[in-house]
Enzyme design. Structure first.
Site, PDB file in Angstrom:
ATOM      1  N   HIS A   1       0.823  -1.218   0.000  1.00 45.42           N
ATOM      2  CA  HIS A   1       0.000   0.000   0.000  1.00 45.42           C
ATOM      3  C   HIS A   1       0.854   1.264   0.000  1.00 45.42           C
ATOM      4  CE1 HIS A   1       0.053   0.030   4.561  1.00 45.42           C
ATOM      5  NE2 HIS A   1      -0.123   1.329   4.404  1.00 45.42           N
TER       6      HIS A   1
ATOM      7  N   ASP B   1       1.092  -7.659   2.332  1.00 46.73           N
ATOM      8  CA  ASP B   1       1.243  -6.230   2.059  1.00 46.73           C
ATOM      9  C   ASP B   1       2.725  -5.848   1.916  1.00 46.73           C
ATOM     10  OD1 ASP B   1       0.787  -3.577   1.761  1.00 46.73           O
ATOM     11  OD2 ASP B   1      -0.434  -3.329   3.554  1.00 46.73           O
TER      12      ASP B   1
ATOM     13  N   GLY C   1       2.199   5.919   9.102  1.00 44.78           N
ATOM     14  CA  GLY C   1       3.588   6.293   8.804  1.00 44.78           C
ATOM     15  C   GLY C   1       4.533   5.162   9.182  1.00 44.78           C
TER      16      GLY C   1
ATOM     17  N   SER D   1       3.757   2.280   8.441  1.00 47.34           N
ATOM     18  CA  SER D   1       3.555   1.287   7.396  1.00 47.34           C
ATOM     19  C   SER D   1       4.864   1.075   6.669  1.00 47.34           C
ATOM     20  CB  SER D   1       2.497   1.756   6.410  1.00 47.34           C
ATOM     21  OG  SER D   1       1.246   1.518   6.956  1.00 47.34           O
TER      22      SER D   1
ATOM     23  N   PHE E   1       2.333  -3.176   8.913  1.00 49.16           N
ATOM     24  CA  PHE E   1       1.459  -2.521   7.932  1.00 49.16           C
ATOM     25  C   PHE E   1       0.143  -2.010   8.485  1.00 49.16           C
ATOM     26  CE2 PHE E   1      -1.829  -5.662   6.678  1.00 49.16           C
ATOM     27  CZ  PHE E   1      -1.294  -6.838   7.191  1.00 49.16           C
TER      28      PHE E   1
HETATM   29  N1  ASP Z   1      -2.013   1.375   8.077  1.00 43.50           N
HETATM   30  C1  ASP Z   1      -1.259   2.456   8.638  1.00 43.50           C
HETATM   31  C2  ASP Z   1      -0.420   3.175   7.605  1.00 43.50           C
HETATM   32  O1  ASP Z   1      -0.756   3.128   6.462  1.00 43.50           O
HETATM   33  C3  ASP Z   1      -0.429   2.001   9.769  1.00 43.50           C
HETATM   34  C4  ASP Z   1      -1.145   2.291  11.026  1.00 43.50           C
HETATM   35  O2  ASP Z   1      -1.841   3.288  11.096  1.00 43.50           O
HETATM   36  O3  ASP Z   1      -0.974   1.529  11.962  1.00 43.50           O
HETATM   37  O4  ASP Z   1       0.527   3.879   7.910  1.00 43.50           O
END
Ligand code: ASP
Length: 763
Positions: free
Chosen positions: A115, A251, A688, A690, A706
């Site tokens: 992502h 991911d 962040g 991620s 992720f």
């Molecule tokens: N999914 C979040 C991101 O894209 C990660 C998180 O918020 O834990 O940074």
């Protein structure tokens, strides 16, 4: 504090409460109330792991309890991870615009989340060759694809510049003057720092100005796509599983950083060569087990751990509901456009994904804040603070007014918040209007000497601004853009009389009746004319206009440029309000925080602010609700069990076949006789993080962060030992996919992971 309040604290240990000994946990001990009784919030049989709380600046490693970490499984000296002035293994962990990533080979191979590279994959996709659907593998370096705007930041050095920033600051400055003083100093420091070759610098503000830290970085601008699974695996489970556990998303994506032949950062170019990082992580194909120590490095974006009850209430009652309302409608419009006009699907794919992610986040935030009853808990904490301050005349003198002044200030600034919220998103909603604003602001700022320009619009920013304007072409679909602008115009019409954007009202004024007309027909008509009269949808035209002077833009007949100019007073005023608020918070937040630090003692860590951090945690499950215990690993068999053949549970056939044939290569975990896909720990993370490398006690890469679980979305406002769980991809499934499904032995070799002879299908 009453027993109920204490139990709540035990079940949602805020940073500050923990520092006070609230739901504090020790290895192998069950959590206790402050009165020493067991809490009832988790199954008796499962011991609570040592807390993973804290996103620590790398510089804090020097003061950390190394012995305690050795006892938890650390096998490295902390100084090997990072020594100020020298560096260390942590240098392999890098920033990637809103995400984190890390080097995993001598030749600049990087690993991050799917992502995080989504936009780069999207920008390389066409209807004939849709890499989001098919996935991608470069079989040689020549096949690696331009990342179209991906940038990597390699951290070199930190230094505390608080004294320099605050030096000479008069006490009687207005808030706007205060922030201008801070910005002036920051710009001077950055300029001096960037005199070093190839260095990109930034002054990072911790907790609204409690501390200022100079970060020196190397910015690598040629970052290419090497391998990515299809989205059906990269975000397996889609929005149904997003922010949820159990999770089975693969991911991950592999990238490579390039530099010019002299080894210097350069734009994408055919003659560039792979970058050789000073440090890279060893990939550990053995993975990790329950109860093991893990370390996460990365650039967490923002937390609000020390916010007041007032701010939590505002987040709960206003900010997140606004996001839910706006994002749901926006997603609906883009999805409907994709249904109706299939060519819009690829350009808008990353935007839709991001909005969905933000929507679920906002919903989870509301649910989590309510569940934790955080507003009243913050009120309770505040009462304690008041008692503590007033128990001592010196404290009372120094800090007696800080909290109330801060809250009064925040309260005064709620006026006009809907307008400011919509203004902020308006410039992202209509990308074309956003381009016009960038171009006009750039031209306007260029009339000033460089050191007096707005940060972000100095000569040092020229390349980045232009590159963003150009790269955006592949994520633009004019009909989708127009429809989004219609949404925003309609929302702007809901603003009260004293908060309206005059330029928009003027644009929608009926020439005959002289009344503003926001009826659907009128808005549609206006938007049609606006887009018909602009060339900003065209990349070359944007580049040409970017080089125009302000006078040339004023004389231009481009309708979107003219709208941006008409909006300029309102946008500049909005910018000033933002700056003024930063100045106000720089005046009021630090003294309040100083009192909290003194009251709570040593375990203070600054809120996340996109600067590099490290967290120490334990692989562990959790109880999301009464009577349920989630174990910390999922497997390939679990992934196959979830498959329905329909999106978002529709993995590629070759993956299901390999799982069915139990073709696990050498990556099956002995205990499970299966390949682990995702796992959980109690690490303190946020957006962040991620793509953050997850390391074992030896500092070897065993996974990639992720996500977080739904119950931990509100963790941004307070770490909770019971519910703060982050979700990671297990490196074993990454290696399995590369070897068994893609047959990408060359990449395993490059990472020095011994690959079994290629088997299974190739891509
Ligand atoms: N999914 C979040 C991101 O894209 C990660 C998180 O918020 O834990 O940074």
């Amino acid at each position: 504090m009453n027993t109920l309040a204490m139990r709540r604290l035990a079940c949602f240990g805020l940073a500050l409460v923990l520092a006070q000994g609230g739901c504090k946990t020790k290895s192998g001990h069950e959590p206790v109330h402050m009165d020493g009784k067991k809490t009832s919030c988790r199954p008796e049989a499962e011991p609570l792991s040592p807390s993973g709380e804290g996103m620590w600046p790398w510089t804090a490693l020097e003061q950390m309890d190394e012995r305690g970490l050795f006892a938890r499984g650390l096998k490295l000296r902390l100084a090997e991870i990072w020594t100020p002035g020298e560096g260390g293994l942590a240098r392999a962990a890098v920033g990637l615009r809103g995400c984190s990533a890390s080097f995993v080979s001598e030749d600049g191979l990087l690993i991050t989340n799917h992502h995080c590279a989504h936009r780069a994959i999207q920008r390389n996709s066409t209807p004939e060759r849709n890499l989001l659907e098919q996935g991608f593998l470069a079989r040689s370096r020549a096949e690696e694809l331009d990342g179209h705007g991906l940038k990597v930041l390699v951290f070199q050095k930190h230094s505390d510049v608080t004294d320099r920033v605050l030096e000479g600051m008069a006490g009687d400055l207005s808030d706007l003057e205060r922030i201008r003083h801070i910005e002036k100093r920051e710009k001077e420091i950055v300029k001096e720092c960037e005199a070093k070759p190839d260095t990109r610098c930034e002054v990072s503000r911790e907790n609204d100005g409690l501390r200022y830290v100079l970060l020196e970085k190397l910015e690598l601008r040629d970052v290419r796509l090497v391998a990515a699974p299809p989205e059906s695996l990269g975000s397996y489970g889609g929005e149904v599983d997003n922010w949820r556990w159990p999770r089975h998303s693969m991911d991950f994506t592999l990238l490579r950083a390039y530099v010019d032949r002299e080894g210097k950062p350069a734009e994408y170019g055919p003659d560039n060569v792979p970058y050789h990082p000073a440090e890279h992580f060893q990939v550990c194909a053995d993975g990790i087990s329950q109860d093991d120590l893990v370390m996460l490095l990365g650039t967490p974006y923002h937390t609000a751990r020390y916010s007041t009850a007032f701010e939590v209430r505002q987040a709960l009652e206003w900010y997140y509901p606004m996001r839910v309302s706006l994002f749901s409608e926006w997603i609906r419009i883009l999805e409907a456009t994709c249904q109706e006009i299939p060519e819009s699907c690829i350009p808008t794919a990353s935007r839709v994904r991001g909005l969905n992610n933000g929507l679920t986040n906002a919903e989870g935030m509301i649910a989590g804040l309510e569940r934790a009853n955080l507003v009243s808990r913050k009120d309770g904490e505040h009462k304690e603070w008041v008692d503590w301050v007033h128990a001592d005349p010196k404290r009372s003198e120094r800090w007696g007014k800080t909290h109330d002044e801060l809250v009064r200030y925040l309260d005064e600034r709620t006026k006009g918040r809907d307008r400011d919220f919509l203004t902020r998103y308006l410039l992202r909603g209509s990308q074309v209007l956003g381009f016009a604003r960038t171009i006009t602001k750039w031209a306007s700022e260029r009339r000033k000497p460089d050191e007096e320009r707005e940060p972000g619009f100095q000569e040092r920013d020229r390349e980045n601004l232009l590159s963003d304007l150009k790269q955006a072409q592949r994520s633009l679909h004019i009909t989708a853009d127009k429809r989004t602008l219609v949404l925003f115009l309609t929302r702007l019409d809901t603003l009260p009389a004293d908060e309206r954007l005059q330029a928009i009202d003027e644009a929608l004024r009926d020439p005959v009746t002289l009344e503003t007309d926001f009826s659907p027909a009128s808005v549609q008509r206006y938007v049609k004319t606006l887009y018909a009269g602009t060339t900003l949808g065209d990349e070359a035209s944007r580049e040409a206009l970017f080089n125009s002077s302000f006078a040339e833009l004023e004389a231009s007949e481009d309708t979107m440029i003219q709208l941006a100019l008409a909006l300029k007073p309102a946008l500049d005023a909005w910018n000033d309000r933002k700056k003024e608020r930063e100045g106000g918070l720089a005046r009021l937040r630090p003294p309040y925080l100083e009192s909290l630090i003194e009251m709570r003692g040593a375990r203070f860590y600054p809120d996340a602010n996109a600067s590099p951090r490290i967290a120490f945690a334990t692989v562990t499950g959790y109880s999301p609700r009464d009577g349920v215990w989630h174990t910390p690993f999922t497997t390939l068999t679990g992934l196959a069990d979830k498959a329905t053949g329909e999106e978002p549970f529709d993995p590629p056939r070759e993956v299901l076949d390999a799982i069915k044939a139990r073709n696990f290569g050498t990556y099956a975990d002995e205990k499970r006789d299966d390949v682990p896909v995702c796992f959980l720990s109690n690490s303190d993370t946020t957006g962040g993080n991620s793509g953050s490398p997850v390391l074992d006690g030896h500092g070897r890469l065993v996974g990639l962060n992720f996500d977080r679980v739904y119950e931990n979305i509100a963790g941004d406002f307070g770490y909770n030992p019971e519910l703060s769980r982050n979700v990671m991809v297990d490196v074993r499934v990454v290696l399995w996919y590369l070897e068994v499904i893609l047959g990408a032995g060359h990449l395993l070799q490059e990472m020095h992971v011994s690959a079994a002879p290629p088997s299974g299908a190739s891509h």
